[in-house]
Design a protein around this motif. Structure first.
Motif, PDB file in Angstrom:
ATOM      1  N   ASN A   1       0.798  -1.226   0.000  1.00 54.81           N
ATOM      2  CA  ASN A   1       0.000   0.000   0.000  1.00 54.81           C
ATOM      3  C   ASN A   1       0.825   1.268   0.000  1.00 54.81           C
ATOM      4  N   GLU A   2       2.038   1.188   0.551  1.00 56.38           N
ATOM      5  CA  GLU A   2       2.863   2.390   0.618  1.00 56.38           C
ATOM      6  C   GLU A   2       4.335   2.028   0.645  1.00 56.38           C
ATOM      7  N   ILE A   3       5.151   3.017   0.339  1.00 59.93           N
ATOM      8  CA  ILE A   3       6.599   2.900   0.467  1.00 59.93           C
ATOM      9  C   ILE A   3       7.056   4.090   1.317  1.00 59.93           C
TER      10      ILE A   3
ATOM     11  N   ILE B   1      11.592  11.564  -6.066  1.00 58.86           N
ATOM     12  CA  ILE B   1      11.142  10.360  -5.370  1.00 58.86           C
ATOM     13  C   ILE B   1      10.054   9.661  -6.181  1.00 58.86           C
ATOM     14  N   ARG B   2       9.089  10.419  -6.685  1.00 55.72           N
ATOM     15  CA  ARG B   2       8.033   9.822  -7.514  1.00 55.72           C
ATOM     16  C   ARG B   2       8.632   9.119  -8.735  1.00 55.72           C
ATOM     17  N   ASP B   3       9.557   9.798  -9.410  1.00 56.11           N
ATOM     18  CA  ASP B   3      10.172   9.242 -10.612  1.00 56.11           C
ATOM     19  C   ASP B   3      10.979   7.983 -10.281  1.00 56.11           C
TER      20      ASP B   3
ATOM     21  N   MET C   1       0.802   5.040  -2.388  1.00 52.40           N
ATOM     22  CA  MET C   1       1.137   6.099  -1.434  1.00 52.40           C
ATOM     23  C   MET C   1       2.629   6.061  -1.124  1.00 52.40           C
ATOM     24  N   ILE C   2       3.241   7.253  -1.110  1.00 54.05           N
ATOM     25  CA  ILE C   2       4.642   7.402  -0.731  1.00 54.05           C
ATOM     26  C   ILE C   2       4.676   8.234   0.547  1.00 54.05           C
TER      27      ILE C   2
END
Length: 68
Positions: free
Chosen positions: A2-4, A39-41, A55-56
């Protein structure tokens, strides 16, 4: 997944670094907004579009020394 979670720190030479917990992802940038884009990339490159967590979470660590 679900998240990192990324550990974000101010770099000694200026700017910011981010390291994913439990994954081999590291990136850096000169300012915080640019870091979020990096971070997204980096996350999309690591996981691919289909398995990227939705989700990050950024855990920012800041060290400050103050007089006693």
């Amino acid at each position: 997944m679900n998240e990192i979670i990324f550990l974000v720190e101010e770099a000694p030479e200026g700017g910011y670094t981010a390291r994913a917990l439990g994954h081999a992802i590291f990136t850096e940038a000169d300012d915080f907004n640019q870091l979020k884009d990096q971070i997204r990339d980096a996350t999309k490159c690591h996981f691919g579009d289909e398995t990227t967590p939705p989700m990050i979470r950024l855990h920012q660590v800041r060290e400050e020394v103050i007089p006693a």
